[in-house]
Design a protein around this motif. Sequence first.
Motif, PDB file in Angstrom:
ATOM      1  N   VAL A  26       0.822   7.045   7.849  1.00 48.22           N
ATOM      2  CA  VAL A  26       1.805   6.905   7.203  1.00 48.22           C
ATOM      3  C   VAL A  26       3.035   7.931   6.312  1.00 48.22           C
ATOM      4  N   LYS A  27       3.090   9.292   7.437  1.00 53.85           N
ATOM      5  CA  LYS A  27       4.321  10.409   6.668  1.00 53.85           C
ATOM      6  C   LYS A  27       4.790  10.132   7.796  1.00 53.85           C
ATOM      7  N   VAL A  28       6.030   9.279   7.647  1.00 60.30           N
ATOM      8  CA  VAL A  28       6.817   9.039   9.039  1.00 60.30           C
ATOM      9  C   VAL A  28       8.259   8.955   8.139  1.00 60.30           C
ATOM     10  N   GLY A  29       8.579  10.001   8.568  1.00 60.25           N
ATOM     11  CA  GLY A  29       9.335  11.369   7.979  1.00 60.25           C
ATOM     12  C   GLY A  29       9.455  11.146   6.226  1.00 60.25           C
ATOM     13  N   LYS A  30       8.751  11.834   6.041  1.00 57.19           N
ATOM     14  CA  LYS A  30       7.826  12.242   4.681  1.00 57.19           C
ATOM     15  C   LYS A  30       8.072  14.006   4.292  1.00 57.19           C
ATOM     16  N   ARG A  31       9.033  13.965   3.614  1.00 56.90           N
ATOM     17  CA  ARG A  31       9.054  14.870   2.852  1.00 56.90           C
ATOM     18  C   ARG A  31       8.192  15.110   1.584  1.00 56.90           C
ATOM     19  N   PRO A  32       7.569  16.865   1.474  1.00 56.99           N
ATOM     20  CA  PRO A  32       6.173  16.888   0.601  1.00 56.99           C
ATOM     21  C   PRO A  32       7.071  16.506  -0.767  1.00 56.99           C
ATOM     22  N   GLY A  33       6.465  15.384  -1.266  1.00 58.88           N
ATOM     23  CA  GLY A  33       7.153  15.276  -2.532  1.00 58.88           C
ATOM     24  C   GLY A  33       8.442  14.897  -2.783  1.00 58.88           C
ATOM     25  N   VAL A  34       9.170  14.394  -2.028  1.00 62.71           N
ATOM     26  CA  VAL A  34      10.430  14.019  -2.432  1.00 62.71           C
ATOM     27  C   VAL A  34      10.722  12.428  -2.340  1.00 62.71           C
ATOM     28  N   THR A  35       9.652  12.052  -1.320  1.00 62.40           N
ATOM     29  CA  THR A  35      10.184  10.131  -1.197  1.00 62.40           C
ATOM     30  C   THR A  35       9.602   9.877  -2.830  1.00 62.40           C
ATOM     31  N   LEU A  36      10.706   9.012  -3.515  1.00 58.04           N
ATOM     32  CA  LEU A  36       9.851   8.017  -5.096  1.00 58.04           C
ATOM     33  C   LEU A  36       9.394   7.185  -4.379  1.00 58.04           C
ATOM     34  N   LYS A  37      10.140   6.784  -2.906  1.00 60.35           N
ATOM     35  CA  LYS A  37       8.981   5.539  -3.510  1.00 60.35           C
ATOM     36  C   LYS A  37       7.843   4.495  -2.523  1.00 60.35           C
ATOM     37  N   PRO A  38       7.048   4.072  -2.960  1.00 60.96           N
ATOM     38  CA  PRO A  38       5.402   4.317  -2.670  1.00 60.96           C
ATOM     39  C   PRO A  38       5.999   3.536  -1.038  1.00 60.96           C
ATOM     40  N   THR A  39       5.065   4.031   0.268  1.00 59.30           N
ATOM     41  CA  THR A  39       4.799   3.205   1.467  1.00 59.30           C
ATOM     42  C   THR A  39       3.617   3.004   1.168  1.00 59.30           C
ATOM     43  N   HIS A  40       4.152   2.381   1.889  1.00 60.60           N
ATOM     44  CA  HIS A  40       3.056   0.873   2.502  1.00 60.60           C
ATOM     45  C   HIS A  40       2.170   0.595   3.935  1.00 60.60           C
ATOM     46  N   VAL A  41       0.749   0.730   3.912  1.00 60.73           N
ATOM     47  CA  VAL A  41       0.803   0.555   5.268  1.00 60.73           C
ATOM     48  C   VAL A  41      -1.246  -0.501   4.997  1.00 60.73           C
ATOM     49  N   ARG A  42      -0.185  -1.876   6.148  1.00 65.51           N
ATOM     50  CA  ARG A  42      -1.194  -2.967   6.129  1.00 65.51           C
ATOM     51  C   ARG A  42      -2.583  -2.938   6.639  1.00 65.51           C
ATOM     52  N   TYR A  43      -3.310  -2.724   6.723  1.00 67.64           N
ATOM     53  CA  TYR A  43      -4.737  -2.360   7.562  1.00 67.64           C
ATOM     54  C   TYR A  43      -5.857  -3.735   7.186  1.00 67.64           C
ATOM     55  N   SER A  44      -5.569  -4.674   8.718  1.00 70.78           N
ATOM     56  CA  SER A  44      -6.467  -6.043   7.811  1.00 70.78           C
ATOM     57  C   SER A  44      -5.457  -7.167   6.761  1.00 70.78           C
ATOM     58  N   ASP A  45      -6.154  -7.528   6.354  1.00 72.20           N
ATOM     59  CA  ASP A  45      -5.582  -7.673   4.849  1.00 72.20           C
ATOM     60  C   ASP A  45      -5.617  -6.964   4.124  1.00 72.20           C
ATOM     61  N   LEU A  46      -6.049  -5.262   3.748  1.00 68.52           N
ATOM     62  CA  LEU A  46      -5.557  -4.868   2.968  1.00 68.52           C
ATOM     63  C   LEU A  46      -3.858  -4.587   2.644  1.00 68.52           C
ATOM     64  N   LEU A  47      -3.715  -4.308   1.906  1.00 66.54           N
ATOM     65  CA  LEU A  47      -2.565  -3.654   1.800  1.00 66.54           C
ATOM     66  C   LEU A  47      -2.985  -1.932   0.355  1.00 66.54           C
ATOM     67  N   LEU A  48      -2.604  -0.975   1.575  1.00 65.23           N
ATOM     68  CA  LEU A  48      -2.908   0.429   1.257  1.00 65.23           C
ATOM     69  C   LEU A  48      -1.880   1.087   1.016  1.00 65.23           C
ATOM     70  N   THR A  49      -1.187   1.606  -0.363  1.00 63.62           N
ATOM     71  CA  THR A  49      -0.361   2.586  -1.442  1.00 63.62           C
ATOM     72  C   THR A  49      -0.113   3.240  -1.285  1.00 63.62           C
ATOM     73  N   ASP A  50       0.782   4.832  -0.837  1.00 64.78           N
ATOM     74  CA  ASP A  50       0.788   5.966  -0.876  1.00 64.78           C
ATOM     75  C   ASP A  50       1.614   5.931  -2.164  1.00 64.78           C
ATOM     76  N   LEU A  51       1.380   5.937  -3.392  1.00 65.19           N
ATOM     77  CA  LEU A  51       2.001   6.429  -4.434  1.00 65.19           C
ATOM     78  C   LEU A  51       3.097   8.588  -3.981  1.00 65.19           C
ATOM     79  N   PRO A  52       4.325   8.157  -5.004  1.00 67.44           N
ATOM     80  CA  PRO A  52       5.055   9.811  -4.620  1.00 67.44           C
ATOM     81  C   PRO A  52       3.900  10.657  -5.154  1.00 67.44           C
TER      82      PRO A  52
END
Length: 194
Positions: A26-52
């Motif tokens: 999930v951490k593609v090109g993500k510098r720690p603490g700098v990303t403001l937008k949530p990142t999403h990962v789909r896993y089957s029909d689940l949506l996993l959200t990595d909040l900043p």
Amino acid sequence: NFEIIFSGRSNVGKSSIMRELTGKNVKVGKRPGVTLKPTHVRYSDLLLTDLPGFGFMSGVKDRKQDIVKDQIVRYIEKNAERINVAVLVIDGASFLEIVKRWEERNELPIDIEMFELFRELGFDIILAVNKVDKIKSNELDATLDQICDKLNMLPPWKQWLDTVAPISAKKGDIKTLKSLLRQRLHSEKRDDLF
Ligand code: GDP
């Protein structure tokens, strides 16, 4: 849709946990603490959200931290209806020390604030206590008791096995978290996912 949000300070191991859970990076090109937008990962029909990640951010000003917090709260409130499970990830080895520092400044630690917000919004909460490999095994129970106490869960921590998952993402030991997630998904007939 079934959404699981992951929230926690920067560097607690959210990305590692999500990678262990899904096999996806999930951490593609993500510098720690700098990303403001949530990142999403789909896993089957689940949506996993990595909040900043909030809290520690090297080279980032205090004001930016407030912006991060506002972004997180806005996202959570906006999507509250479709969020089924909220996972608060903490670093078990440093949580108590960080809480102490905030309390000495008479401030409410963000982790605790988030946990309270999740409660108020009625989310099904999981507390993932990560990095337990860094805690001496003879101190683990006492540490988990104190962590629960700080989050208004009356110790002993073993009363909260439905909520608390001590894990080590680095060692690939996240079975307690998987089992709590499986519990939550069971009623949804998605129990083969984790
Ligand atoms: P994030 O910022 O919350 O997404 O955290 P990362 O997943 O990028 O992890 C931050 C750092 O903590 C990395 O150096 C990881 O290798 C390390 N880390 C993650 N999980 C664990 C763990 O269970 N134990 C230890 N000792 N280190 C961990």
